[in-house]
Motif scaffolding. Sequence first.
Motif, mmCIF file in Angstrom:
data_model
loop_
_atom_site.group_PDB
_atom_site.id
_atom_site.type_symbol
_atom_site.label_atom_id
_atom_site.label_comp_id
_atom_site.label_asym_id
_atom_site.label_seq_id
_atom_site.Cartn_x
_atom_site.Cartn_y
_atom_site.Cartn_z
ATOM 1 N N PRO A 40 25.983 26.508 28.791
ATOM 2 C CA PRO A 40 26.667 27.643 29.436
ATOM 3 C C PRO A 40 26.944 27.360 30.920
ATOM 4 C CG PRO A 40 24.338 28.118 29.177
ATOM 5 C CD PRO A 40 24.532 26.706 28.754
ATOM 6 N N PHE A 45 20.935 31.758 32.817
ATOM 7 C CA PHE A 45 19.505 31.407 32.887
ATOM 8 C C PHE A 45 19.164 29.999 32.355
ATOM 9 C CE2 PHE A 45 16.878 31.373 29.044
ATOM 10 C CZ PHE A 45 17.797 31.734 28.081
ATOM 11 N N THR A 149 14.766 34.004 25.139
ATOM 12 C CA THR A 149 15.407 35.033 25.954
ATOM 13 C C THR A 149 14.512 36.271 25.959
ATOM 14 O OG1 THR A 149 16.491 36.045 24.060
ATOM 15 C CG2 THR A 149 17.685 34.272 25.173
ATOM 16 N N SER A 174 24.850 35.525 17.368
ATOM 17 C CA SER A 174 24.681 34.262 16.639
ATOM 18 C C SER A 174 23.297 34.215 15.992
ATOM 19 C CB SER A 174 24.864 33.086 17.587
ATOM 20 O OG SER A 174 24.066 33.278 18.716
ATOM 21 N N MET A 193 27.617 31.631 22.941
ATOM 22 C CA MET A 193 27.834 32.478 24.123
ATOM 23 C C MET A 193 29.048 32.080 24.976
ATOM 24 S SD MET A 193 26.815 35.132 25.594
ATOM 25 C CE MET A 193 25.140 35.676 25.357
ATOM 26 N N PHE A 209 25.687 41.234 21.213
ATOM 27 C CA PHE A 209 24.287 41.542 20.976
ATOM 28 C C PHE A 209 23.495 40.377 21.561
ATOM 29 C CE2 PHE A 209 20.948 42.062 17.387
ATOM 30 C CZ PHE A 209 20.305 43.076 18.068
ATOM 31 N N GLU A 213 20.543 39.988 30.666
ATOM 32 C CA GLU A 213 20.868 39.298 31.927
ATOM 33 C C GLU A 213 22.331 38.867 31.946
ATOM 34 O OE1 GLU A 213 19.886 37.615 29.418
ATOM 35 O OE2 GLU A 213 20.934 35.706 29.526
ATOM 36 N N VAL A 214 22.944 38.758 30.736
ATOM 37 C CA VAL A 214 24.355 38.324 30.675
ATOM 38 C C VAL A 214 25.317 39.384 31.227
ATOM 39 C CG1 VAL A 214 24.045 36.674 28.785
ATOM 40 C CG2 VAL A 214 24.590 39.066 28.257
ATOM 41 N N TYR A 235 15.754 35.099 21.360
ATOM 42 C CA TYR A 235 16.369 33.847 20.893
ATOM 43 C C TYR A 235 15.590 32.645 21.432
ATOM 44 C CZ TYR A 235 20.883 35.848 19.431
ATOM 45 O OH TYR A 235 21.885 36.530 18.798
ATOM 46 N N PHE A 237 14.994 28.756 22.635
ATOM 47 C CA PHE A 237 15.684 27.605 23.235
ATOM 48 C C PHE A 237 14.721 26.413 23.302
ATOM 49 C CE2 PHE A 237 19.655 28.902 25.570
ATOM 50 C CZ PHE A 237 19.708 30.215 25.121
HETATM 51 N N1 DTR Z 1 21.248 35.594 22.963
HETATM 52 C C1 DTR Z 1 21.737 34.263 22.719
HETATM 53 C C2 DTR Z 1 21.325 33.278 23.765
HETATM 54 C C3 DTR Z 1 21.630 33.619 25.162
HETATM 55 C C4 DTR Z 1 21.162 34.665 25.897
HETATM 56 N N2 DTR Z 1 21.579 34.581 27.178
HETATM 57 C C5 DTR Z 1 22.373 33.498 27.311
HETATM 58 C C6 DTR Z 1 23.066 32.965 28.410
HETATM 59 C C7 DTR Z 1 23.787 31.821 28.234
HETATM 60 C C8 DTR Z 1 23.841 31.178 26.990
HETATM 61 C C9 DTR Z 1 23.148 31.666 25.893
HETATM 62 C C10 DTR Z 1 22.421 32.843 26.052
HETATM 63 C C11 DTR Z 1 23.204 34.310 22.467
HETATM 64 O O1 DTR Z 1 23.660 35.430 22.318
HETATM 65 O O2 DTR Z 1 23.866 33.307 22.353
#
Ligand code: DTR
Length: 339
Positions: A40, A45, A149, A174, A193, A209, A213-214, A235, A237
Amino acid sequence: MRRKIGFIVAGIFLATLFTFTWAPAPVTAGPISLNYANFPPAPTFPCVQMERWKKEVEKRTNGKVAIKTFPGGTLVKAKGMMDGVIAGTADIGCLCMAYQPGRFMITNAIALPLGLPNSEVSSLALWDLYNKYKPKGFANVKVLTMFTTAPSNIMSKIPIRNLGDLKGVPIRASGGAAQILKAWGANRVGMPMPQTPEALQKGVVKGLFSSLEVMKDFKFAELCKYVTMTQTPVYPFAVVMNMDAWNKLPKDVQKVFDDLRLEQCKWTGDYMDKHVIESMDWSKKNQGVEVIELSKAEKAKWDNLLDPITAKWIETNKAKGLPAQAIVNDIKAFAKKHQ
Ligand code: DTR
């Protein structure tokens, strides 16, 4: 004269030959350079934690290691991250396990609707889960850290106050979250994303969904004026390193990387939890976003629809030979331990 030139030429030839055949291998000057790929954009984050890790590594190795970071999918893209690292396109890569759900069955179980409270607790639980089961999906790489996350919520262009409002609405998500949205009657649209801003702008989806923070990092609050609080799922990582690149590192550098594994997991969880608060403060104050809390009775309806998901996951994966019930029990126990 000719003879003299002949001697000189022969001398140069022999000296060159000697230098290249007999001289010891030159000592490579300068730091060990490693490429770190992320999918991303830089302010999000996964990239913030990448920059923090880079800074710590460069400091703790006294400049012996230099990390070159590639945010925004410029070196490897979201779905190709694991294979990109295995192939050595990147030495290090950060991946979202939900983008290849079948590949990371055990660790993706943390994305079941288990009511995990926040990113720090679920990141530490994920780290325990990985260390207990050492899943095959990670056997070909060196795992440098893992984290999750914060819990997911619905961000949308239209207000969603009850299940009726969500029926048939196209929402981007996803991985395992797909089943959750399906259970609630939404029309789940799958994509990583980085493709979401365009899908929202073009109206392909009416919301997404994910963790909140996005709202600030992708400026989704400019389009999504409503947030419906569901607080599930998280989620997982992973940050992984090419095995050959890892094996080539001097022992003292390997120790620095190893010592950072759990620390980075905790740091990222903590950063994420704090950043969600900042993001929502900004969204409410600067973007006029409304936060919708479901009533107790409404929330009970939503939760009831999720109950069968974990039971079904256990049943399906038991049949595939996974200790599925133990995995779910472990996640709950690890989370309780860290709470
Ligand atoms: N919730 C996942 C992962 C995700 C959450 N915040 C970010 C920021 C940047 C990339 C991925 C993610 C999603 O919806 O993809």
